[in-house]
Each structure stands twice: as C-alpha cells, then as structure tokens.
Design a protein around this motif. Structure first.
Motif, PDB file in Angstrom:
ATOM      1  N   GLU A 138       0.830  -1.205   0.000  1.00 13.73           N
ATOM      2  CA  GLU A 138       0.000   0.000   0.000  1.00 13.73           C
ATOM      3  C   GLU A 138       0.865   1.257   0.000  1.00 13.73           C
ATOM      4  OE1 GLU A 138      -3.105   1.971   3.083  1.00 13.73           O
ATOM      5  OE2 GLU A 138      -3.320  -0.184   2.725  1.00 13.73           O
ATOM      6  N   LEU A 139       1.946   1.257   0.790  1.00 12.94           N
ATOM      7  CA  LEU A 139       2.858   2.402   0.820  1.00 12.94           C
ATOM      8  C   LEU A 139       3.523   2.608  -0.540  1.00 12.94           C
ATOM      9  CD1 LEU A 139       4.527   1.953   4.317  1.00 12.94           C
ATOM     10  CD2 LEU A 139       2.951   3.760   3.616  1.00 12.94           C
ATOM     11  N   LYS A 140       3.939   1.540  -1.189  1.00 18.15           N
ATOM     12  CA  LYS A 140       4.537   1.650  -2.511  1.00 18.15           C
ATOM     13  C   LYS A 140       3.541   2.240  -3.504  1.00 18.15           C
ATOM     14  CE  LYS A 140       7.943  -2.050  -2.320  1.00 18.15           C
ATOM     15  NZ  LYS A 140       8.325  -3.356  -2.855  1.00 18.15           N
ATOM     16  N   GLN A 141       2.296   1.789  -3.407  1.00 21.55           N
ATOM     17  CA  GLN A 141       1.259   2.284  -4.305  1.00 21.55           C
ATOM     18  C   GLN A 141       1.017   3.778  -4.075  1.00 21.55           C
ATOM     19  OE1 GLN A 141       0.035   0.388  -6.644  1.00 21.55           O
ATOM     20  NE2 GLN A 141      -1.334   1.925  -7.481  1.00 21.55           N
ATOM     21  N   GLN A 142       1.008   4.180  -2.793  1.00 19.80           N
ATOM     22  CA  GLN A 142       0.796   5.599  -2.471  1.00 19.80           C
ATOM     23  C   GLN A 142       1.942   6.452  -3.005  1.00 19.80           C
ATOM     24  OE1 GLN A 142       0.250   5.747   1.754  1.00 19.80           O
ATOM     25  NE2 GLN A 142      -1.883   5.042   1.661  1.00 19.80           N
ATOM     26  N   SER A 143       3.179   5.969  -2.872  1.00 22.08           N
ATOM     27  CA  SER A 143       4.323   6.745  -3.372  1.00 22.08           C
ATOM     28  C   SER A 143       4.251   6.878  -4.896  1.00 22.08           C
ATOM     29  CB  SER A 143       5.635   6.108  -2.941  1.00 22.08           C
ATOM     30  OG  SER A 143       5.786   4.850  -3.555  1.00 22.08           O
ATOM     31  N   LYS A 144       3.821   5.856  -5.590  1.00 21.52           N
ATOM     32  CA  LYS A 144       3.660   5.943  -7.043  1.00 21.52           C
ATOM     33  C   LYS A 144       2.582   6.955  -7.406  1.00 21.52           C
ATOM     34  CE  LYS A 144       5.158   1.297  -8.289  1.00 21.52           C
ATOM     35  NZ  LYS A 144       4.722   0.003  -8.817  1.00 21.52           N
ATOM     36  N   MET A 145       1.510   6.947  -6.614  1.00 18.97           N
ATOM     37  CA  MET A 145       0.411   7.878  -6.888  1.00 18.97           C
ATOM     38  C   MET A 145       0.860   9.327  -6.658  1.00 18.97           C
ATOM     39  SD  MET A 145      -2.003   6.087  -8.005  1.00 18.97           S
ATOM     40  CE  MET A 145      -3.431   7.147  -7.951  1.00 18.97           C
ATOM     41  N   LYS A 146       1.705   9.564  -5.642  1.00 13.89           N
ATOM     42  CA  LYS A 146       2.218  10.917  -5.385  1.00 13.89           C
ATOM     43  C   LYS A 146       3.038  11.413  -6.572  1.00 13.89           C
ATOM     44  CE  LYS A 146       2.382  10.968  -0.379  1.00 13.89           C
ATOM     45  NZ  LYS A 146       3.240  10.993   0.812  1.00 13.89           N
ATOM     46  N   ILE A 147       3.858  10.532  -7.111  1.00 14.32           N
ATOM     47  CA  ILE A 147       4.688  10.918  -8.256  1.00 14.32           C
ATOM     48  C   ILE A 147       3.810  11.278  -9.442  1.00 14.32           C
ATOM     49  CG2 ILE A 147       6.341  10.036  -9.964  1.00 14.32           C
ATOM     50  CD1 ILE A 147       7.592   8.428  -7.663  1.00 14.32           C
ATOM     51  N   LEU A 148       2.771  10.501  -9.653  1.00 12.58           N
ATOM     52  CA  LEU A 148       1.879  10.764 -10.775  1.00 12.58           C
ATOM     53  C   LEU A 148       1.054  12.037 -10.566  1.00 12.58           C
ATOM     54  CD1 LEU A 148       0.588   7.189 -11.598  1.00 12.58           C
ATOM     55  CD2 LEU A 148       2.238   8.538 -12.879  1.00 12.58           C
ATOM     56  N   LYS A 149       0.762  12.382  -9.319  1.00 16.43           N
ATOM     57  CA  LYS A 149      -0.062  13.556  -9.017  1.00 16.43           C
ATOM     58  C   LYS A 149       0.734  14.851  -9.053  1.00 16.43           C
ATOM     59  CE  LYS A 149      -3.624  11.304  -6.295  1.00 16.43           C
ATOM     60  NZ  LYS A 149      -4.213  11.147  -4.969  1.00 16.43           N
ATOM     61  N   GLU A 150       2.066  14.797  -9.100  1.00 17.88           N
ATOM     62  CA  GLU A 150       2.882  16.013  -9.169  1.00 17.88           C
ATOM     63  C   GLU A 150       2.487  16.792 -10.412  1.00 17.88           C
ATOM     64  OE1 GLU A 150       7.049  15.331  -9.266  1.00 17.88           O
ATOM     65  OE2 GLU A 150       7.158  14.827  -7.154  1.00 17.88           O
ATOM     66  N   PRO A 151       2.502  18.120 -10.333  1.00 22.01           N
ATOM     67  CA  PRO A 151       2.157  18.910 -11.523  1.00 22.01           C
ATOM     68  C   PRO A 151       3.101  18.575 -12.667  1.00 22.01           C
ATOM     69  CG  PRO A 151       2.453  20.335  -9.597  1.00 22.01           C
ATOM     70  CD  PRO A 151       2.770  18.943  -9.183  1.00 22.01           C
ATOM     71  N   SER A 152       2.565  18.541 -13.861  1.00 21.75           N
ATOM     72  CA  SER A 152       3.359  18.137 -15.020  1.00 21.75           C
ATOM     73  C   SER A 152       4.468  19.153 -15.317  1.00 21.75           C
ATOM     74  CB  SER A 152       2.461  17.957 -16.243  1.00 21.75           C
ATOM     75  OG  SER A 152       1.781  19.168 -16.516  1.00 21.75           O
ATOM     76  N   GLU A 153       4.244  20.455 -15.015  1.00 18.04           N
ATOM     77  CA  GLU A 153       5.284  21.469 -15.249  1.00 18.04           C
ATOM     78  C   GLU A 153       6.493  21.217 -14.369  1.00 18.04           C
ATOM     79  OE1 GLU A 153       3.462  25.199 -14.517  1.00 18.04           O
ATOM     80  OE2 GLU A 153       1.899  24.877 -16.003  1.00 18.04           O
ATOM     81  N   LYS A 154       6.219  20.898 -13.099  1.00 14.85           N
ATOM     82  CA  LYS A 154       7.314  20.675 -12.159  1.00 14.85           C
ATOM     83  C   LYS A 154       8.151  19.472 -12.597  1.00 14.85           C
ATOM     84  CE  LYS A 154       8.181  20.291  -7.238  1.00 14.85           C
ATOM     85  NZ  LYS A 154       7.621  20.144  -5.914  1.00 14.85           N
ATOM     86  N   ARG A 155       7.449  18.416 -13.033  1.00  9.68           N
ATOM     87  CA  ARG A 155       8.168  17.236 -13.505  1.00  9.68           C
ATOM     88  C   ARG A 155       8.990  17.559 -14.751  1.00  9.68           C
ATOM     89  NH1 ARG A 155       4.622  12.674 -14.934  1.00  9.68           N
ATOM     90  NH2 ARG A 155       2.896  14.069 -14.619  1.00  9.68           N
ATOM     91  N   ALA A 156       8.433  18.353 -15.645  1.00  8.85           N
ATOM     92  CA  ALA A 156       9.134  18.701 -16.892  1.00  8.85           C
ATOM     93  C   ALA A 156      10.393  19.494 -16.596  1.00  8.85           C
ATOM     94  CB  ALA A 156       8.204  19.484 -17.806  1.00  8.85           C
ATOM     95  N   THR A 157      10.311  20.462 -15.640  1.00 12.28           N
ATOM     96  CA  THR A 157      11.504  21.265 -15.325  1.00 12.28           C
ATOM     97  C   THR A 157      12.581  20.396 -14.687  1.00 12.28           C
ATOM     98  OG1 THR A 157      10.525  21.883 -13.215  1.00 12.28           O
ATOM     99  CG2 THR A 157      10.250  23.438 -15.039  1.00 12.28           C
ATOM    100  N   THR A 158      12.199  19.472 -13.844  1.00  6.22           N
ATOM    101  CA  THR A 158      13.209  18.603 -13.231  1.00  6.22           C
ATOM    102  C   THR A 158      13.833  17.703 -14.275  1.00  6.22           C
ATOM    103  OG1 THR A 158      11.487  17.028 -12.601  1.00  6.22           O
ATOM    104  CG2 THR A 158      12.167  18.617 -10.930  1.00  6.22           C
ATOM    105  N   GLU A 159      13.041  17.273 -15.251  1.00  2.00           N
ATOM    106  CA  GLU A 159      13.587  16.428 -16.313  1.00  2.00           C
ATOM    107  C   GLU A 159      14.578  17.214 -17.175  1.00  2.00           C
ATOM    108  OE1 GLU A 159      10.265  14.844 -18.435  1.00  2.00           O
ATOM    109  OE2 GLU A 159       9.663  13.541 -16.777  1.00  2.00           O
TER     110      GLU A 159
END
Length: 180
Positions: A138-159
């Motif tokens: 369940e914790l692993k699933q929650q951490s995956k969901m947090k990553i997916l819920k991050e704003p797409s702009e923030k993820r793009a800038t980090t990439e």
C-alpha cells in the motif's frame, strides 16, 4: 482364558486369534495379525512404525507413566481360590479401568489443547506477516500515486535540469580526446 498382547503393535490378541512365533532360543512372540508378523520378520523397529503402540508412547501420543499400569502386569503367583477375593478383584479391575480411561481422556485433551494453541499462534504470526506485506504494498502504491499527481510542469523542469547536467568526468574525457 487370557487376552495376550501383540509383540509388535501392542494390540490385544483374543483367544483363538493371532499367531505364535517361537525362536530357536525358546522365546515366544505373539502377533495379532500377519501384518505384525511380517513386519517383525523384516526386522522393522516398532518404535519407528507409526501405527504401533510403542511409536505412540515414545512420541508422547499416549499416556506412558501411570499407577494403573502396575495392575495390568502379569503375576504368576499361585493363589488359593477364594470367592470373596475374586469378587473384590473384579470390582477393583472395573474401577481401575474407569480411572485409567478418565486419565487417558484428560491426557488426550491436554495434548490436543497444547497443539491447538500452537497452531493458533502460528496462524496469528502468518496473518501478521500478511498484514505487514499488504501495508508495504500500500505504501509503494501511495508513493507511485504521489509521483503521478505532481504537476506536469514541475516534472518537466526537473527532467530538463537533469538533461542539461553533464555526466561526471565527461569534460575531462572530451579534453583528452582533442589533445591526442
């Protein structure tokens, strides 16, 4: 008329049943059935064969130490016939049998109770391990969901930032390549 016991399985042998094996040295072995006789001839150890009485006693499945067993011992003393003595003996035998059966039942209940407690504890441990495994999943699933819920702009800038950073030691390798 006497009820004998089987040498191999410790079962009862009633008059007219079973078989007798006499060894060369004169020792007499009585068997309740051919199964016991064959096992004896094959030199099987009755303490290692699961269906025998000696196996059950050595592995704690039956009562082994009790004062009522002393009364079952074979006594070869000649006794003068006395009707009152025989009547008292028969009454005592019945009473001893009742006591022995009651003690055997208590021993069996205690043995089964201990086994049930042990089984319940192992089941509880298994359930606890399963709960922990589910929590981790369940914790692993929650951490995956947090990553997916991050704003797409923030993820793009980090990439992009990751792409622009040079890999350690690449500048030095490039310089060496130009010099040679």
């Amino acid at each position: 008329m006497r009820i004998e016991t089987c040498h191999f399985c410790s079962g009862n042998i009633y008059p007219g049943h079973g078989m007798v094996y006499v060894r060369n040295d004169g020792k007499i072995f009585r068997f309740c059935r051919s199964k016991c006789h064959k096992a004896f001839k094959m030199k099987k150890n009755p303490r290692k064969v699961r269906w025998t009485g000696s196996f059950r006693r050595t592995h704690g499945k039956e009562l082994t130490v009790d004062k009522t067993f002393d009364f079952e011992r074979k006594q070869n003393r000649p006794v003068r016939y006395d009707r009152n003595l025989y009547m008292a003996t028969i009454k005592a035998m019945k009473r001893i049998q009742q006591i022995r059966l009651r003690r055997e039942r208590m021993y069996y209940k205690q043995r089964i109770h201990a086994a049930k407690v042990k089984l319940n504890e192992s089941i509880e441990r298994k359930h606890e391990r399963e709960k922990q495994r589910l929590r981790l999943a369940e914790l692993k699933q929650q951490s995956k969901m947090k990553i997916l819920k991050e704003p797409s702009e923030k993820r793009a800038t980090t990439e992009r930032a990751v792409e622009k950073k040079p890999v350690k030691g690449t500048e030095e390798k490039i310089m060496e390549g130009q010099m040679s």
